[in-house]
Design a protein around this motif. Structure first.
Motif, mmCIF file in Angstrom:
data_model
loop_
_atom_site.group_PDB
_atom_site.id
_atom_site.type_symbol
_atom_site.label_atom_id
_atom_site.label_comp_id
_atom_site.label_asym_id
_atom_site.label_seq_id
_atom_site.Cartn_x
_atom_site.Cartn_y
_atom_site.Cartn_z
ATOM 1 N N SER A 1 3.617 9.785 -18.623
ATOM 2 C CA SER A 1 3.678 8.519 -17.909
ATOM 3 C C SER A 1 3.946 8.719 -16.425
ATOM 4 O O SER A 1 4.495 9.741 -16.004
ATOM 5 N N THR A 2 3.589 7.711 -15.642
ATOM 6 C CA THR A 2 3.807 7.766 -14.200
ATOM 7 C C THR A 2 5.295 7.820 -13.868
ATOM 8 O O THR A 2 5.714 8.541 -12.952
ATOM 9 N N SER A 3 6.109 7.064 -14.614
ATOM 10 C CA SER A 3 7.553 7.042 -14.335
ATOM 11 C C SER A 3 8.176 8.415 -14.522
ATOM 12 O O SER A 3 8.986 8.856 -13.701
ATOM 13 N N VAL A 4 7.803 9.111 -15.584
ATOM 14 C CA VAL A 4 8.333 10.460 -15.812
ATOM 15 C C VAL A 4 7.705 11.444 -14.830
ATOM 16 O O VAL A 4 8.342 12.408 -14.402
ATOM 17 N N GLY A 5 6.456 11.190 -14.437
ATOM 18 C CA GLY A 5 5.800 12.045 -13.456
ATOM 19 C C GLY A 5 6.549 12.089 -12.144
ATOM 20 O O GLY A 5 6.635 13.145 -11.492
ATOM 21 N N HIS A 6 7.144 10.974 -11.728
ATOM 22 C CA HIS A 6 7.970 10.951 -10.516
ATOM 23 C C HIS A 6 9.149 11.907 -10.651
ATOM 24 O O HIS A 6 9.488 12.642 -9.710
ATOM 25 N N ILE A 7 9.775 11.908 -11.829
ATOM 26 C CA ILE A 7 10.936 12.785 -12.056
ATOM 27 C C ILE A 7 10.518 14.250 -12.041
ATOM 28 O O ILE A 7 11.176 15.092 -11.423
ATOM 29 N N VAL A 8 9.398 14.550 -12.706
ATOM 30 C CA VAL A 8 8.913 15.927 -12.760
ATOM 31 C C VAL A 8 8.589 16.431 -11.358
ATOM 32 O O VAL A 8 8.960 17.552 -10.975
ATOM 33 N N MET A 9 7.909 15.615 -10.565
ATOM 34 C CA MET A 9 7.556 16.017 -9.202
ATOM 35 C C MET A 9 8.803 16.249 -8.350
ATOM 36 O O MET A 9 8.879 17.214 -7.576
#
Length: 301
Positions: free
Chosen positions: A139-147
């Motif tokens: 998901s985009t929300s988790v993608g922010h955290i990963v980045m």
């Protein structure tokens, strides 16, 4: 929990992976060859070429909706490039993970790949490791955290993120053909696909006809509705609750929601019938999160 028809699993998960493996084996020698580069005349008699080398250790975080394809797909590319891999698999697919672990241990061993299982807190710590490259699908929300986590180590990141997938219907469209293609794309994996048709934008005059054609296609595919043996389940109760929450929120806001599969119950054993939400407002969660289903009754060009 639940099922996915064997034919669907083969089509969506196994055949693409086997194709990727065959493609990599066929082209690997060519990929490994140094590649010559042209130089400016002022540098003569110098020559230049690119020599391809492994990055090192690659981290892969795979999602739950395609636990084989989106686990082994990135793995194939990383290994073909000569890297070692740490693989974080989804905690939602424990039985699939057991089979994957057996296959990977037998085929590659721990010298090339380390498979990691755990909840969201472990995934967070995983993305903080100083990988030479990190691949994330989700998901985009988790993608922010990963980045953000990867930035702590300046780790290069490849993100494959979900989002909204609108379907625009032209005034000249063949609505029967549109319904056939739309149902096929939406019902694969019970709609648990990041690029599945999400909401429809069509002219008001087309709406009811298109809905009737969709109902006919659903009846042909699934004559017993959600009780049909080849109707795919949602991955777990959490995802079922999420989709039901969309419907409840829309109804609470006074927005009409219809079950398009009257040939059976609205839900059964982790399966949810396809619904249509008429003219949803942008503030609804169904229009903010990844797909369920919605109709917007105007056409946008």
């Amino acid at each position: 929990m639940g099922i996915e028809p064997h034919e669907e699993s083969r089509l969506l998960e196994l055949i693409p992976v086997l194709g990727e493996i065959k493609h990599a084996k066929r082209h690997l020698k060519t990929w490994m060859r140094p590649s010559k580069r042209c130089l400016h005349i002022s540098t003569l008699p110098a020559k230049a070429k690119v020599i391809y080398q492994p990055k090192g250790v690659v981290g892969v975080i795979s999602p739950w909706n395609y636990p084989v394809l989106l686990c082994l797909g990135p793995l194939i590319g990383a290994l073909a490039a000569g890297n070692r891999v740490m693989l974080k698999v989804s905690e939602y697919c424990p039985e699939t993970n057991k089979v994957l672990r057996e296959i990977l241990d037998r085929a590659l061993g721990e010298n090339w790949i380390e498979m990691v299982e755990g909840e969201a807190d472990l995934a967070n710590r995983f993305s903080l490791l100083p990988f030479d490259h990190l691949l994330f699908t989700g998901s985009t929300s988790v993608g922010h955290i990963v980045m953000r986590n990867a930035a702590e180590n300046l780790t290069p990141v490849t993100l494959e993120l979900g989002g909204k997938s609108p379907l625009l219907v032209a005034p000249s469209a063949d609505l029967r053909d549109t319904a056939k293609k739309l149902v096929f794309g939406k019902m694969l994996n019970a709609g648990q696909t990041c690029v599945a048709p999400d909401y429809i934008m069509c002219h008001a005059d087309q709406k009811q006809t298109l809905i009737e054609y969709i109902k006919q296609e659903l009846l042909a595919y699934y004559p017993e509705g959600v009780l049909s043996p080849d109707y795919t389940s949602l991955i777990n109760p959490r995802q079922l609750d999420r989709l039901q929450g969309y419907l409840e929120e829309a109804r609470a806001a006074g927005i009409e929601c219809d079950n398009l599969m009257s040939q059976g119950p609205a839900q059964s054993d982790g399966k949810l019938a396809l619904h249509v939400i008429h003219q949803p407002t942008d503030d609804l969660r169904v229009m903010q999160d990844e797909p369920l289903w919605a109709f917007v009754t105007h056409f946008i060009v």
